[in-house]
Design a protein around this motif. Structure first.
Motif, PDB file in Angstrom:
ATOM      1  N   LYS A   1     -10.160  18.559 108.153  1.00 57.35           N
ATOM      2  CA  LYS A   1      -9.039  18.098 109.620  1.00 57.35           C
ATOM      3  C   LYS A   1      -7.869  19.136 109.857  1.00 57.35           C
ATOM      4  N   GLY A   2      -7.505  20.162 109.203  1.00 53.37           N
ATOM      5  CA  GLY A   2      -6.362  20.707 110.193  1.00 53.37           C
ATOM      6  C   GLY A   2      -5.200  20.458 109.305  1.00 53.37           C
ATOM      7  N   HIS A   3      -5.141  20.566 107.756  1.00 55.77           N
ATOM      8  CA  HIS A   3      -5.293  20.297 106.382  1.00 55.77           C
ATOM      9  C   HIS A   3      -4.395  21.860 106.008  1.00 55.77           C
ATOM     10  N   ASP A   4      -3.310  21.723 105.362  1.00 56.18           N
ATOM     11  CA  ASP A   4      -2.816  23.012 104.827  1.00 56.18           C
ATOM     12  C   ASP A   4      -2.312  23.054 103.932  1.00 56.18           C
ATOM     13  N   PHE A   5      -3.547  23.116 102.578  1.00 60.09           N
ATOM     14  CA  PHE A   5      -3.184  22.748 101.447  1.00 60.09           C
ATOM     15  C   PHE A   5      -3.044  24.762 100.486  1.00 60.09           C
ATOM     16  N   PRO A   6      -2.582  24.874 100.287  1.00 58.80           N
ATOM     17  CA  PRO A   6      -2.119  26.254  99.775  1.00 58.80           C
ATOM     18  C   PRO A   6      -2.854  27.008  98.166  1.00 58.80           C
ATOM     19  N   ARG A   7      -3.180  25.400  97.763  1.00 57.02           N
ATOM     20  CA  ARG A   7      -3.112  25.870  96.591  1.00 57.02           C
ATOM     21  C   ARG A   7      -5.172  25.647  97.001  1.00 57.02           C
ATOM     22  N   VAL A   8      -5.422  25.388  97.522  1.00 57.69           N
ATOM     23  CA  VAL A   8      -7.351  25.100  97.826  1.00 57.69           C
ATOM     24  C   VAL A   8      -7.100  26.266  97.731  1.00 57.69           C
ATOM     25  N   THR A   9      -8.709  26.570  96.991  1.00 66.92           N
ATOM     26  CA  THR A   9      -9.314  27.886  96.828  1.00 66.92           C
ATOM     27  C   THR A   9     -10.431  27.798  97.265  1.00 66.92           C
ATOM     28  N   LEU A  10     -11.324  26.928  96.812  1.00 65.82           N
ATOM     29  CA  LEU A  10     -12.805  26.754  96.727  1.00 65.82           C
ATOM     30  C   LEU A  10     -13.075  25.370  97.807  1.00 65.82           C
ATOM     31  N   VAL A  11     -14.003  25.280  98.477  1.00 65.52           N
ATOM     32  CA  VAL A  11     -14.309  24.590  99.509  1.00 65.52           C
ATOM     33  C   VAL A  11     -16.249  24.266  99.288  1.00 65.52           C
ATOM     34  N   GLY A  12     -16.620  23.365  98.510  1.00 67.09           N
ATOM     35  CA  GLY A  12     -17.611  23.057  99.019  1.00 67.09           C
ATOM     36  C   GLY A  12     -18.724  22.429 100.070  1.00 67.09           C
ATOM     37  N   VAL A  13     -19.583  22.609 100.453  1.00 71.06           N
ATOM     38  CA  VAL A  13     -20.144  21.706 101.010  1.00 71.06           C
ATOM     39  C   VAL A  13     -21.980  20.990 101.050  1.00 71.06           C
ATOM     40  N   ILE A  14     -21.575  19.921 100.047  1.00 71.59           N
ATOM     41  CA  ILE A  14     -23.302  19.171  99.996  1.00 71.59           C
ATOM     42  C   ILE A  14     -23.952  19.197 101.043  1.00 71.59           C
ATOM     43  N   SER A  15     -24.990  19.205 101.170  1.00 72.38           N
ATOM     44  CA  SER A  15     -25.731  18.648 102.435  1.00 72.38           C
ATOM     45  C   SER A  15     -25.427  19.325 104.318  1.00 72.38           C
TER      46      SER A  15
ATOM     47  N   GLU B   1     -13.289  30.444  98.366  1.00 72.57           N
ATOM     48  CA  GLU B   1     -14.435  30.887  99.194  1.00 72.57           C
ATOM     49  C   GLU B   1     -14.887  29.615  99.435  1.00 72.57           C
ATOM     50  N   ALA B   2     -16.207  29.873  99.926  1.00 73.37           N
ATOM     51  CA  ALA B   2     -15.997  28.507 100.426  1.00 73.37           C
ATOM     52  C   ALA B   2     -18.108  28.405  99.840  1.00 73.37           C
ATOM     53  N   LEU B   3     -18.725  27.367  99.240  1.00 73.30           N
ATOM     54  CA  LEU B   3     -20.531  27.619  99.251  1.00 73.30           C
ATOM     55  C   LEU B   3     -20.825  26.391  99.755  1.00 73.30           C
ATOM     56  N   ILE B   4     -22.127  26.508 100.892  1.00 76.79           N
ATOM     57  CA  ILE B   4     -22.464  25.574 101.547  1.00 76.79           C
ATOM     58  C   ILE B   4     -24.008  25.548 101.194  1.00 76.79           C
ATOM     59  N   GLN B   5     -23.772  24.290 100.528  1.00 74.84           N
ATOM     60  CA  GLN B   5     -25.500  23.734  99.691  1.00 74.84           C
ATOM     61  C   GLN B   5     -26.448  23.836 100.959  1.00 74.84           C
ATOM     62  N   THR B   6     -27.649  23.706 101.584  1.00 74.77           N
ATOM     63  CA  THR B   6     -28.584  22.984 102.933  1.00 74.77           C
ATOM     64  C   THR B   6     -29.781  23.664 103.004  1.00 74.77           C
ATOM     65  N   LEU B   7     -30.923  22.307 103.207  1.00 77.34           N
ATOM     66  CA  LEU B   7     -31.787  22.702 103.071  1.00 77.34           C
ATOM     67  C   LEU B   7     -32.691  23.440 104.125  1.00 77.34           C
ATOM     68  N   TYR B   8     -31.928  23.805 105.407  1.00 76.90           N
ATOM     69  CA  TYR B   8     -31.914  24.909 105.924  1.00 76.90           C
ATOM     70  C   TYR B   8     -31.171  25.778 106.456  1.00 76.90           C
ATOM     71  N   PRO B   9     -30.968  26.829 105.253  1.00 72.01           N
ATOM     72  CA  PRO B   9     -30.234  28.397 105.332  1.00 72.01           C
ATOM     73  C   PRO B   9     -30.243  28.939 106.724  1.00 72.01           C
ATOM     74  N   ASP B  10     -31.753  28.927 107.024  1.00 75.72           N
ATOM     75  CA  ASP B  10     -32.087  29.706 108.567  1.00 75.72           C
ATOM     76  C   ASP B  10     -31.147  28.879 110.115  1.00 75.72           C
ATOM     77  N   HIS B  11     -30.345  27.977 109.854  1.00 76.37           N
ATOM     78  CA  HIS B  11     -30.830  27.600 111.175  1.00 76.37           C
ATOM     79  C   HIS B  11     -29.213  28.292 111.089  1.00 76.37           C
ATOM     80  N   TYR B  12     -28.843  28.310 113.405  1.00 77.57           N
ATOM     81  CA  TYR B  12     -28.262  29.127 113.400  1.00 77.57           C
ATOM     82  C   TYR B  12     -26.893  28.886 113.181  1.00 77.57           C
TER      83      TYR B  12
END
Ligand code: ADP
Ligand code: ZN
Length: 749
Positions: free
Chosen positions: A564-578, A613-624
């Motif tokens: 939510k709304g954060h502005d952290f300038p040194r974040v360069t990677l976001v990972g999403v588990i599930s 960059e962001a990496l999104i891990q999922t079991l449903y890569p084709d979900h719109y």
């Protein structure tokens, strides 16, 4: 004279009272003490009505607390609208109208300090040769005070060795005066997250910062709209990091220069210190904040400052939409899509929608800001009801993060089903850590393991009160199974309660386990966790965020709170588990929520000089919703989703009312719901196009020991739907207390 008074009792409409002749009639918005049963309660005058033939026994008010409106009339009207629209009683809205401690006559109690100032007599005594000042100490006190035009706090004098007694003696001789000065408790003092102190230097950045071309164009358009002085809603559709806050600041300054005031709503103040802090920087002490994280005293003081007209800007959460601000010219709803704008208890209002109504009544410009607008808002923009102002690019033309999907089916096939962090995500985190950059890792589920089952009979460990499985929290000796709905907690049994089998297995992944996995994978990294469990202690959230901001945490793991709304300038990677956690829910907004969450969390990356960059891990890569979040293609998502909503007749294509009936047995709930459905279907009031669906067991069929059945009303006229429902409930008064009505539900679980 008769008046109508809202009293703080759930589900109650205004009551009629008589004003005794010797009493001046209280105006709309004044507080009155009235008898209710055997008690006396504080109510608000919502309607002074002329003498009418009294029906039955009308009781007299006990006392009038205010001779002027305590709550501004327009806010009283807004509360009445809210109660009606959301099918609640006006009594339910009173807590939002009155600041804490305003229920009695101590309403104006403020923290005060005693201040001593020298009087003309004191000045004379000091100047008199030979002196009429008795002691050297008193002389010293007078000299000190003579040097301070507005006087000195008695506390300050005490610190200089002049006792309170000495000051009071001087006061008795008429040489000094003592007054009580009100001090407002300042919620900004000590607040982490870049908030400037009270009275800090005003408007430093506001005047100097160079706007981007897009920002300048957006402001120009919004200024032109605002200049008409008429009500208008504008969607500010700006990608993450496009600098929307800067636009809010400038618009608020314009409103102030035009003699009007600004109301700025944010989803959760504690999560957006950046917004509150920036307003504080630009408007110094002319800003008030309103949210539930403040102490009662702070809330009260802020409310009074707003009421007195001491501020130009109010920044607050949902309930701040009822702030006693007058001459409102601008209302901003930041992250307007955020579900926390909807209150999940009675009255179930949506702060964004109440804000629009307030704007209409005040003739204000309402700006709805988001990178991922709600379906409702975009639908209205497409229909031409709202202006649409777009920011397509980030400031300094910084690129949006590159988003990649990691297909976990392949990962499981190659590395086994236990994998939490994919090889790709591991490599990326390692690289960022080597570079001294920061990473966010999102998993939208709290706890350690999300279910427990028996390997012998497959029984799962469920909450005894709710139809959900218990979630394991903590590790080792601290392990507990908890219900996220009713807070039931228990020690984990050693054997299956059903078959006695000894193999209980915890499965499903929560943030606590993720945190442990991250620590294990990078023993040298500093890892933090942000979720509701981690921030129970007051101040814990601000502390965690400022440690992350200061670079004392390398990897921050958490639930949607980190998105939510954060502005952290040194974040360069976001990972999403599930990424698919929310997709399985039986809710028509599941895809919208998933799309918003993924787009928003990805948008935390690369906001500084380094691209992200962001990496999104999922079991449903084709979900719109996952695929289009990956492309960050809002318009394509909207086009696809709106077809589904139209075909299935869900909002925004139709209006929806969710009705849940509670009972002590399953059959009881279903019977009652079925009875309401039949009554509704027999009525003509709902009008053409209205459909009643159900009854059905609610998706969470049992909650806090009660069974729940559900019916949905879909139609085009909320008023007619509401009236039909009220008529049906009128025929079954026994159900009144067992029915929960949700107009424009944000979820139907
Ligand atoms: P959004 O809310 O659109 O995601 P923010 O308002 O948080 O974006 O702005 C993103 C970052 O860009 C913030 O650090 C903000 O201070 C900075 N910023 C905004 N406008 C400008 C500008 N005109 N010049 C320089 N930096 C800016
Ligand atoms: Zn429970």
């Amino acid at each position: 004279l008769l008046i109508r008074v809202a009293v703080p009792v759930p589900a109650l409409d205004p009551l009629t009272y008589a004003v005794p002749d010797e009493c001046d009639p209280p105006p709309l918005g004044a507080r009155v003490i009235v008898p209710l049963g055997a008690r006396l309660v504080t109510g608000i005058v919502v309607e002074p009505i002329p003498d009418a033939p009294a029906r039955g026994q009308i009781r007299r008010i006990d006392r009038v607390l205010d001779d002027r409106p305590f709550v501004p009339a327009e806010v009283v009207q807004l509360a009445r609208w809210t109660a009606e629209y959301y099918a609640a009683g006006v009594g339910d809205t009173i807590p939002m109208l009155l600041p804490p401690m305003a229920r009695g006559s101590r309403a104006d109690a403020h923290k005060t300090i005693r201040v001593a100032a020298i009087t003309p007599a004191g000045l004379e005594a000091l100047a008199a040769v030979g002196g009429s000042v008795p002691t050297p100490r008193q002389r010293e006190a007078l000299e000190l005070l003579a040097g301070s035009a507005s006087g000195l706090a008695i506390r300050t004098l005490a610190a200089r060795g002049i006792s309170v007694d000495a000051v009071l003696r001087l006061a008795r001789q008429g040489l000094v005066s003592v007054r009580h000065d009100r001090i407002d408790r300042d919620p900004f003092s000590g607040a982490a997250g870049g908030a400037a102190g009270a009275g800090g230097a005003p408007t430093i950045e506001l005047a100097t910062r160079q706007l981007t071309e897009e920002q300048a164009a957006a402001i120009e358009r919004l200024r032109a709209i605002a200049a008409t002085g008429a009500f208008r809603v504008a969607l500010l559709h700006g990608v993450t990091g496009s600098g929307k806050t800067e636009i809010y600041l400038r618009l608020a300054a314009m409103a102030r220069d035009g003699g009007r005031r600004a109301l700025v709503l944010v989803p959760e103040i504690s999560l957006t210190p950046a917004v509150a802090g920036q307003f504080r920087q630009a408007f110094a002490a002319r800003v008030a904040i309103q949210h539930s994280g403040l102490s009662d005293g702070e809330r009260h003081d802020q409310w009074q400052r707003i009421r007195r007209g001491d501020v130009d800007v109010v920044v607050g959460t949902r309930s701040a939409v009822f702030a006693p601000l007058e001459r409102v010219g601008l209302i901003v709803v930041d992250e307007e899509h955020d579900p926390s704008y909807k209150q999940d208890e009675i009255p179930r209002y949506n702060g964004r929608d109440v804000a629009i109504v307030r704007g209409r009544r005040a003739g204000a410009l309402v700006v709805l800001g988001s990178a991922t607008p709600s379906m409702e808002t975009y639908y209205n923009a497409m229909a031409g009801r709202y202006e649409r102002v777009v920011l397509e690019r980030r400031v300094f033309d910084r690129p949006l993060p590159a988003v990649t999907i990691v297909d976990m089916r392949e990962e499981y096939a190659e590395a086994g089903p236990e994998v939490v962090l994919s090889r790709r995500l591991r490599a990326a985190v390692t690289r960022r850590l080597d570079e001294g950059e920061q990473a966010l890792v999102l998993l939208n589920r709290r706890g350690f393991s999300t279910s427990v089952f028996c390997r012998q009979c497959a029984e799962t460990l469920d909450c005894p009160n709710c139809s959900v499985s218990l979630v394991v929290h903590g590790e080792g000796a601290a392990r507990r199974a908890r219900c996220h709905y009713c807070n039931y907690a228990t020690r984990l049994p050693l054997a299956c309660p059903l078959c006695g089998g000894p193999f209980l297995e915890a499965s499903g992944l929560g943030t606590q386990r993720l945190e442990a996995e991250v620590k294990k994978a990078w023993p040298g990294a500093r890892v933090g966790r942000l979720d509701r469990d981690a921030i129970r202690r007051r101040g814990a959230l601000a502390e965690l965020l400022s440690r992350f901001r200061d670079g004392k945490i390398d990897v921050l793991v958490g639930t949607q709170m980190i998105a939510k709304g954060h502005d952290f300038p040194r974040v360069t990677l976001v990972g999403v588990i599930s990424a698919d956690v929310g997709l399985g829910l039986a809710d028509f907004r599941a895809s919208e929520r998933t799309f918003q969450l993924l787009t928003q969390v990805a948008g935390r990356a690369g906001r500084g000089a380094q691209p992200g960059e962001a990496l999104i891990q999922t079991l449903y890569p084709d979900h719109y919703s996952i695929r289009l979040a990956c492309d960050q293609n809002y318009r394509a998502f909207y086009a696809r989703e709106v077809k589904f909503r139209e075909a299935m007749r869900y909002p925004p294509a139709v209006a929806l009312v969710n009705v849940v009936v509670r009972a002590s047995t399953f059959a009881g709930a279903l019977d009652a719901a079925s009875d309401l459905v039949q009554r509704l279907r027999r009525m003509t009031a709902p009008g053409p196009g209205t459909r009643v669906l159900g009854p059905a067991p609610a998706p969470i069929g049992r909650l806090r020991g009660e069974y729940r059945a559900q019916l949905l009303i879909k139609g085009n006229s909320r008023r007619r739907m509401r009236e039909a429902l009220q008529a049906a409930l009128g025929e079954r008064p026994d159900l009144q207390r067992r029915v929960v009505v949700d107009v424009d539900p944000i979820s139907v679980l």
